[in-house]
Structures are given as structure tokens and as C-alpha cells.
Design an enzyme around this catalytic site. Sequence first.
Site, PDB file in Angstrom:
ATOM      1  N   ARG A   1      42.879  47.762  54.311  1.00  0.00           N
ATOM      2  CA  ARG A   1      43.255  49.018  54.974  1.00  0.00           C
ATOM      3  C   ARG A   1      44.386  49.759  54.254  1.00  0.00           C
ATOM      4  O   ARG A   1      44.721  50.869  54.627  1.00  0.00           O
ATOM      5  CB  ARG A   1      43.671  48.735  56.428  1.00  0.00           C
ATOM      6  CG  ARG A   1      42.583  48.083  57.262  1.00  0.00           C
ATOM      7  CD  ARG A   1      42.842  48.234  58.741  1.00  0.00           C
ATOM      8  NE  ARG A   1      42.962  49.625  59.089  1.00  0.00           N
ATOM      9  CZ  ARG A   1      43.389  50.070  60.268  1.00  0.00           C
ATOM     10  NH1 ARG A   1      43.714  49.211  61.204  1.00  0.00           N
ATOM     11  NH2 ARG A   1      43.483  51.358  60.519  1.00  0.00           N
TER      12      ARG A   1
ATOM     13  N   CYS B   1      44.364  52.999  69.188  1.00  0.00           N
ATOM     14  CA  CYS B   1      44.174  52.923  67.727  1.00  0.00           C
ATOM     15  C   CYS B   1      43.448  54.138  67.168  1.00  0.00           C
ATOM     16  O   CYS B   1      43.561  54.452  65.996  1.00  0.00           O
ATOM     17  CB  CYS B   1      43.329  51.710  67.339  1.00  0.00           C
ATOM     18  SG  CYS B   1      43.666  50.221  68.224  1.00  0.00           S
TER      19      CYS B   1
ATOM     20  N   HIS C   1      47.963  43.601  67.749  1.00  0.00           N
ATOM     21  CA  HIS C   1      49.057  44.576  67.660  1.00  0.00           C
ATOM     22  C   HIS C   1      49.880  44.578  68.949  1.00  0.00           C
ATOM     23  O   HIS C   1      49.366  44.228  70.012  1.00  0.00           O
ATOM     24  CB  HIS C   1      48.497  45.989  67.473  1.00  0.00           C
ATOM     25  CG  HIS C   1      47.924  46.270  66.117  1.00  0.00           C
ATOM     26  ND1 HIS C   1      46.690  46.849  65.928  1.00  0.00           N
ATOM     27  CD2 HIS C   1      48.425  46.050  64.878  1.00  0.00           C
ATOM     28  CE1 HIS C   1      46.462  46.980  64.637  1.00  0.00           C
ATOM     29  NE2 HIS C   1      47.489  46.503  63.972  1.00  0.00           N
TER      30      HIS C   1
ATOM     31  N   GLU D   1      45.754  55.395  64.035  1.00  0.00           N
ATOM     32  CA  GLU D   1      47.090  55.115  64.579  1.00  0.00           C
ATOM     33  C   GLU D   1      47.924  54.215  63.666  1.00  0.00           C
ATOM     34  O   GLU D   1      49.139  54.347  63.592  1.00  0.00           O
ATOM     35  CB  GLU D   1      46.978  54.451  65.953  1.00  0.00           C
ATOM     36  CG  GLU D   1      48.336  54.098  66.529  1.00  0.00           C
ATOM     37  CD  GLU D   1      48.275  53.528  67.927  1.00  0.00           C
ATOM     38  OE1 GLU D   1      47.642  52.476  68.115  1.00  0.00           O
ATOM     39  OE2 GLU D   1      48.858  54.135  68.826  1.00  0.00           O
TER      40      GLU D   1
HETATM   41  N1  GLY Z   1      39.674  46.209  63.031  1.00  0.00           N
HETATM   42  C1  GLY Z   1      40.907  46.808  63.298  1.00  0.00           C
HETATM   43  C2  GLY Z   1      41.976  46.239  62.471  1.00  0.00           C
HETATM   44  O1  GLY Z   1      41.858  45.094  62.121  1.00  0.00           O
HETATM   45  O2  GLY Z   1      42.935  46.829  62.120  1.00  0.00           O
END
Ligand code: GLY
Length: 254
Positions: free
Chosen positions: A85, A249, A162, A65
Site C-alpha cells: 500500500r 476507511c 486499526h 483514509e
Molecule cells: N485491506 C485493508 C488493509 O489491509 O489495509
Amino acid sequence: MFNHIICRTPCKALVNGITSANIGKPDYQKALEQHNAYIRALQTCNVDITILPPKEDFPDSVFVEDTALCTQFCAIITRPGAESRRQEIQYIEKTIQRFYPDNMEYISAPGTVDAGDIMMVGSHYYIGLSARTNQYGAEQVIALLKKYGLTASIVSLEKVLHLKTGLSYLENNNLLAAGEFIHKPEFSHLNIIEIADNEAYAANCIWVNDRVIMPTGYPNTKEKIATLGYEIIEVDTSEFRKIDGGLSCMSLRF
Ligand code: GLY
């Protein structure tokens, strides 16, 4: 109505996902079973589902997501706020392009956006400013959506990862809200369903074509959602919770 869902099978490195939860490491096999149950729940929702393969280099890559915002008119490939990420987007881009061949947009530096911070309410998008989504990123999202006739506004948040950690729009004017979001003036025009602190994790649910998929183990929230008339499917997400993940997510829905 959603027609498409994109998910990614969790990788083994999931056990090293980013976390602030302090409730232990996820059990990979259990996470895989829970993810399968999530897919099975989605399969009952009359949608086409694309399941991407695991990406071992990215422990959090199951949380698709955050990598894209898929709207009715365009898709925005984000620039995730966590360094570990950021490159996940390389592995989602081609898939998104299949659905949006001529209307893909991108967030650029210094903007950062996790789409877990973006909540759609009709043709309006609320963007949470968080540790992952910054002002530059939010302003880019607003400008990009405007090109397609969509509107957006910024919401501050302080206590959760979030925006959608504490909020879920269930369509029909119904908004699940926990903690800092319950009394936000931005949402006062909606029917707020208050989620108590002891069930705050259950504020992260997903509406998929009149069904609500929610985490197991939150009876008061379940009752409140049932009272609104939705068909509920419960899915255990205990292993994803250990790395700050919730139901929303784990899929892109559009
Ligand atoms: N572990 C999910 C995030 O931190 O985005």
C-alpha cells in the site's frame, strides 16, 4: 463540521486486497454498488465530495483514509505500514494539495502510519500503535501536529487492524467502543457506548455533520446510536469487510 470528503472508486483488483477476515473474496460488482450507496449516503450530509478514479495497481486503494490525515490546519501524507500500500500516497497527494496548498506534511522512514489508526477528538488526536503504525511514525505525527497547535497521544492496541476498527468518535462526547477499547483509561472521560462482541464490526461508523453512517445488520448498535439522537444512515459494507475494510476507511473527511 466537515466540508470535504475524498473517496476512491474501488478497483477490480480489490478482490485481492489484504485480508485476515477469512470470509471469502469480495464480489467486485457488489462492492461497486455498495460504494455507490456509500457515496449516496455522504451526498445527504451537506459536504463537497471528490471521487478519485480506481487504481488497479493497488487492491486496497479504495481505503483512502489510511493515506492522509486531514486536520483543520494541515494535512499529513502518511507512509502506510503495508508494503503493498505504500505507493498509494503518490495518487492522493495532488488531490490533498488542492485543499492544503501551504500546509502539507509527510511521514518519513522508518516511520509508518496508516491514518486508520488516528482518531480525532476535537483538537486532540489518538494514535494507535498497530501492525501498520509504528512508534517512529506516531512520534512524527505528534511533532507535526504540535507545529499547528494540535495535540496527540499514543494508544496501544493488540487485537484489531486499526485503532478505528474498534472505535468511532461521534462528536458530542460520544465514543463507540468495542472489545479491548471499552475499558481503556485514555477514553474514560468520554461517554462510552459499548458495542458487544457479536456486533464489533459496527464500532466502525462515521459521524458526518450530525448524521451517523453505519454498516447494515447491527440492530443493537443501531438502537444505541439512535437513542443518542443521531440520524442514522445504514450502508451495506459486506464486500469491504471481506478485506478488513470498514466505513471509515473509505473516505477522508475534513
Ligand atoms: N485491506 C485493508 C488493509 O489491509 O489495509
